[in-house]
Scaffold this motif. Structure first.
Motif, mmCIF file in Angstrom:
data_model
loop_
_atom_site.group_PDB
_atom_site.id
_atom_site.type_symbol
_atom_site.label_atom_id
_atom_site.label_comp_id
_atom_site.label_asym_id
_atom_site.label_seq_id
_atom_site.Cartn_x
_atom_site.Cartn_y
_atom_site.Cartn_z
ATOM 1 N N VAL A 98 0.919 -1.050 0.001
ATOM 2 C CA VAL A 98 0.116 0.021 -0.075
ATOM 3 C C VAL A 98 0.843 1.170 -0.006
ATOM 4 C CG1 VAL A 98 -2.117 -1.284 1.030
ATOM 5 C CG2 VAL A 98 -0.407 -0.053 2.574
ATOM 6 N N GLY A 99 2.117 1.139 -0.117
ATOM 7 C CA GLY A 99 2.836 2.227 0.074
ATOM 8 C C GLY A 99 4.353 2.021 -0.007
ATOM 9 N N GLU A 100 5.228 3.216 -0.607
ATOM 10 C CA GLU A 100 6.768 2.942 -0.769
ATOM 11 C C GLU A 100 7.075 4.300 -0.293
ATOM 12 O OE1 GLU A 100 8.342 0.557 -4.103
ATOM 13 O OE2 GLU A 100 6.313 0.594 -5.081
ATOM 14 N N GLY A 101 8.601 4.185 0.067
ATOM 15 C CA GLY A 101 9.457 5.374 0.180
ATOM 16 C C GLY A 101 10.752 5.111 0.547
ATOM 17 N N ARG A 102 11.447 6.201 1.194
ATOM 18 C CA ARG A 102 12.898 5.824 1.516
ATOM 19 C C ARG A 102 13.092 6.467 3.015
ATOM 20 N NH1 ARG A 102 16.369 3.272 -1.705
ATOM 21 N NH2 ARG A 102 17.865 4.583 -0.987
ATOM 22 N N VAL A 103 14.302 5.764 3.680
ATOM 23 C CA VAL A 103 14.363 6.590 4.899
ATOM 24 C C VAL A 103 16.146 6.290 4.891
ATOM 25 C CG1 VAL A 103 14.835 4.187 5.844
ATOM 26 C CG2 VAL A 103 14.175 6.141 7.265
ATOM 27 N N SER A 104 16.587 7.338 5.732
ATOM 28 C CA SER A 104 18.102 7.782 5.922
ATOM 29 C C SER A 104 18.147 7.964 7.469
ATOM 30 C CB SER A 104 18.502 8.680 4.851
ATOM 31 O OG SER A 104 18.197 9.956 5.251
#
Length: 275
Positions: free
Chosen positions: A130-136
């Motif tokens: 249901v969703g995608e993204g990035r993390v740092s």
């Protein structure tokens, strides 16, 4: 004209109201405003947290709803340039009229996502995506210089170990060392303007080493169930006749960090009527 009513609506299969959210401003407790999004910045002691959110499309129907995507961007940092304190707990309260549509959408059990890469998680649970993204962030290991890490986030319509529905945000990064963790959001009904609370606790092993500094997540899913085209997230703009917009408190978030520091604030948003 303040109305105290949301534009973002979601509907569950068992008839209870849930809310979105902005999930996951989810996971890392922060968000910087992107194009078309207003942001909020909160400072407490040596900690600064910025967060915000946006909805697309920006023009929504006065009556009924239309499919939408929600994007969240975030940033958290220590003002003294040291690694920020590690995130311990997230509590997100959303407007009581918000609901989420998951009828007929496949689910992913939490047990399928532990200690897995992004590719392995998608192989197991892509149908529930249901969703995608990035993390740092910064990886802090004993007797080592802190090092930066970055990775992909995938969010699933999930099932918790006790059988309750949840939202599972899976992060994996291969460098500087393989790191996987899952934020499992539980849902609690509360009274008042904010009728639904999403709560996630960062696993203790993760928060000892991983200090998140930025986060991006886009939530969107169109699917077919029982021959009907549906959307995981939908929205309308319930402005009164004669008005072209409506303003309301969308979400109230509290982020607890290791060391007992808690930062909280409320996002107020405005929707505009299409046509």
């Amino acid at each position: 004209m303040p109305l105290g009513r949301p534009i973002v609506t979601f509907r569950t299969t068992w008839g209870k109201t849930w809310a979105i959210a902005l999930l996951a401003a989810l996971c890392c407790g922060a968000a910087l405003p992107g194009p078309g999004a207003r942001g909020e910045t909160v400072r407490q002691g040596s900690l600064q947290v910025s967060f915000g959110g946006s909805v697309a499309p920006r023009l929504l129907p006065r009556a009924g709803t239309t499919p939408i995507a929600v994007t969240i961007r975030g940033h958290v940092r220590a003002l003294d340039d040291s690694p920020p304190p590690s995130l311990r707990r997230i509590a997100i309260e959303v407007n009581r009229l918000g609901v989420l549509e998951r009828q007929g959408l496949p689910t992913c059990p939490l047990s399928r996502l532990r200690a897995s890469s992004t590719e392995a998680a998608l192989a197991q649970c892509r149908a529930a995506l249901v969703g995608e993204g990035r993390v740092s962030g910064v990886l802090v290991l004993p007797e080592q210089v802190p090092s930066s890490f970055g990775g992909r986030v995938v969010a699933f319509n999930g099932t918790l170990p006790d059988g309750r529905p949840g939202i599972l945000a899976h992060l994996y990064t291969p460098r500087p060392a393989p790191l996987t963790f899952v934020l499992a959001f539980t849902i609690v009904r509360v009274h008042g303007t904010f009728g639904t609370r999403l709560v996630a606790t960062v696993p203790e092993k993760t928060r000892r080493t991983a200090h998140i500094t930025s986060f991006t997540l886009r939530l969107h899913r169109a699917y077919t169930a029982d021959g009907e085209r549906r959307s995981y997230l939908s929205a309308g703009c319930p402005a009164p006749e004669g008005f072209t917009s409506a303003t309301f408190p969308l979400v109230r978030a509290a982020y607890g960090f290791v060391g007992e520091t808690t930062v909280s604030d409320t996002l107020v948003r405005t929707c505009r009527v299409a046509g």
